[in-house]
Design an enzyme around this catalytic site. Sequence first.
Site, short mmCIF file in Angstrom:
data_model
loop_
_atom_site.label_atom_id
_atom_site.label_comp_id
_atom_site.label_asym_id
_atom_site.label_seq_id
_atom_site.Cartn_x
_atom_site.Cartn_y
_atom_site.Cartn_z
N GLU A 70 0.73 -1.19 0.02
CA GLU A 70 0.28 -0.18 0.10
C GLU A 70 0.54 0.99 -0.14
O GLU A 70 0.10 2.32 -0.75
CB GLU A 70 -1.24 0.13 1.16
CG GLU A 70 -1.59 -1.52 1.45
CD GLU A 70 -1.46 -2.29 2.21
OE1 GLU A 70 -0.27 -2.33 2.03
OE2 GLU A 70 -1.81 -2.76 3.15
N CYS A 98 -2.88 -2.30 7.27
CA CYS A 98 -2.52 -1.22 8.86
C CYS A 98 -3.36 -0.48 9.67
O CYS A 98 -2.75 0.48 8.41
CB CYS A 98 -0.92 -2.01 9.14
SG CYS A 98 0.23 -1.21 7.97
N CYS A 101 -0.42 2.09 6.64
CA CYS A 101 -1.50 1.90 5.43
C CYS A 101 -2.16 2.64 5.65
O CYS A 101 -2.94 3.41 4.84
CB CYS A 101 -0.93 1.10 4.99
SG CYS A 101 0.41 0.05 4.92
#
Length: 166
Positions: A70, A98, A101
Site C-alpha cells: 500500500e 495496517c 498504511c
Amino acid sequence: MEAVCPFEKKRPSALKKDDEYFMAMAYNRAIDAWRCGETPIGAVAVMGDEIIASACNSVARLSDPTAHAEMQVITQSARVVGDWRLNGVTIYVTKEPCPMCSGAMIMGRVGTVIFGARDAKMGCLGGCFSMQNLSGINHRPVVKSGVLESECAALLQEFFAMKRCK
C-alpha cells in the site's frame, strides 16, 4: 440452446473493469510477493478505469518496515498524479491495511480503499479498529471490504501454514 462456457463468469475481463477485476490484479501482485519470499500482499491504484500503480510487499527484500504494498502504491500514485492529494484514486489491496498504511491513505486523501481479506488483529479500516471514523480527521476514504475475500484470505493462510512447516 447456445452452449455457455462454465468458466465464463470466473475470469476477469479487460472489457469489464470492476472491483473483482482490479482485485484480481492486486492478487497477482500478491503472488509476486510470495515468489520473492515476502508476505503475499498486493495492491493496485486505479484512476478512472486505468491502473496507475501496482506493488507487492517488499519489507524483507528491502529491509524496510515501511515497504508495504500500500505504501509503495501511494508513493507511485502521487508521482503519476503529480500531487500528494489522491482524492480520485481507488486503492485495491488484498489484505485490510495496517495502522501505518491506513494512516497514509487518510493523510494522502485516497478517495476509496477496497480490500479483500479482513485482518482482525492489525486491520485499521474496520478489522480491529476503524481509523477512518476517528473524530476530528479531515478526510474519510470510502471503504469497501470483502472483494475476493476468500481467495485473498486463503493465499495468506497457505503462506503462513507453509512458513510454520519449515
